[in-house]
Design a protein around this motif. Structure first.
Motif, short mmCIF file in Angstrom:
data_model
loop_
_atom_site.label_atom_id
_atom_site.label_comp_id
_atom_site.label_asym_id
_atom_site.label_seq_id
_atom_site.Cartn_x
_atom_site.Cartn_y
_atom_site.Cartn_z
N THR A 134 -2.25 -3.12 0.61
CA THR A 134 -2.83 -4.58 1.85
C THR A 134 -3.21 -4.60 2.96
N GLY A 188 -2.61 -11.13 -3.72
CA GLY A 188 -3.82 -9.77 -4.72
C GLY A 188 -4.86 -10.29 -4.80
N ALA A 189 -5.45 -11.19 -4.77
CA ALA A 189 -7.32 -11.23 -4.54
C ALA A 189 -6.98 -10.55 -3.24
N THR A 206 -6.04 -8.02 -1.58
CA THR A 206 -5.52 -6.22 -2.12
C THR A 206 -7.30 -6.00 -3.08
N GLU A 207 -7.16 -6.76 -3.70
CA GLU A 207 -8.53 -6.39 -4.63
C GLU A 207 -9.98 -6.19 -3.69
N ALA A 208 -9.82 -7.91 -3.37
CA ALA A 208 -11.18 -7.57 -2.44
C ALA A 208 -11.01 -6.48 -1.09
N ALA A 259 -9.72 -3.60 -2.11
CA ALA A 259 -9.73 -2.27 -2.64
C ALA A 259 -11.07 -2.27 -2.68
N ALA A 260 -12.11 -2.85 -2.69
CA ALA A 260 -13.62 -3.12 -3.59
C ALA A 260 -14.55 -2.16 -2.38
N PRO A 310 -4.71 0.90 -5.76
CA PRO A 310 -5.31 0.84 -4.53
C PRO A 310 -6.11 1.46 -3.71
#
Length: 264
Positions: free
Chosen positions: A86, A110-111, A113-115, A117-118, A144
């Protein structure tokens, strides 16, 4: 986009076979329109993985006109914890021009990092960029950070063989003796006829033919004009802790190997 590759170094020595393999792989993929695979450069500490990756990045830079980015993930850096994905994503997004206030934040790592990465994948969509992820500790750390498109090249350096089905592994080995000797002579600041080649051959042997060790020893000779190669050899052989002799500034082969040993 930022071009943040470190400066190419004079310490780079002949890695023509490895470099040709990488360039050939990239050229073939680009010419056929295939997806560029992740290339993992692995090998023991001090063998020159980062130096090779940076040199390759400069050689390949014209093929990736939309940017060349370098991130040290601190997977095996003395005194530093590995960079979390992140955090690395925040740096990469900023490097591509995303204003700080637009980079996703929050309490759920986690959320977030995902956002991030997107957003990172979206930023690189349709671009030809080169990304060096240096000193990776694990595939989980770097996954990621991988672009979603097929036109970006990712070079990863790691001391560990990272498991991923889409990778190409480029092992980097210790130098051949004559290449190690040539590197030492080039970095020592001495003329070839002022050095006893037999002594230099034994010095690089004591370094295990590793570019980092060879470079540090050559730097010691360069910074002590009154020393001869025989003086340096005597100090190295007499030292109770040979690795302790290989120091230049903040870098030390001893610390490099010690950290790797404790990681096992």
């Amino acid at each position: 986009m930022l071009r943040s590759l470190p400066r190419d170094t004079a310490a780079f020595t002949d890695r023509s076979a490895e470099l040709e393999s990488l360039v050939r792989s990239v050229r073939a993929a680009q010419e056929t329109g295939e997806a560029l695979l992740v290339h993992v450069i692995d090998g023991m500490p001090g063998v020159g993985k980062t130096t090779f990756a940076v040199h390759a990045g400069h050689v390949l830079s014209e093929r990736f006109p939309d940017g060349q980015l370098f991130v040290n993930l601190n997977g095996h850096t003395t005194g530093h914890s590995p960079v979390q994905a992140t955090e690395a994503l925040a740096s990469l997004l900023a490097a591509t021009g995303v204003p700080t206030q637009q980079i996703p934040v929050g309490d759920d790592v986690g959320a977030i990092t995902e956002a991030r990465a997107a957003m990172w994948r979206s930023r690189l969509a349709g671009k030809k960029a080169l990304l060096i992820l240096d000193n990776a500790a694990s595939y989980r750390q770097l996954e990621p950070l991988l672009p979603g498109g097929s036109d970006c090249l990712v070079l990863v350096t790691s001391r560990k063989r990272l498991a991923a089905h889409e990778e190409v592994v480029l092992p980097v080995e210790a130098l051949p003796s004559d290449h190690a000797v040539d590197l030492f002579m080039r970095l020592s600041g001495r003329t070839a006829d002022s050095l006893d080649r037999g002594v230099v051959e034994d010095l690089v042997r004591l370094c295990g033919y590793l570019p980092l060790g060879v470079s540090l020893l050559a730097a010691r000779l360069r910074h002590h004009p009154s020393w001869s190669a025989e003086d340096l050899h005597g100090r190295l052989v007499a030292a109770r802790d040979r690795l302790g002799e290989l120091r230049a500034g903040e870098r030390a082969v001893a610390a490099t190997f010690d950290l790797s040993y404790r990681d096992q």
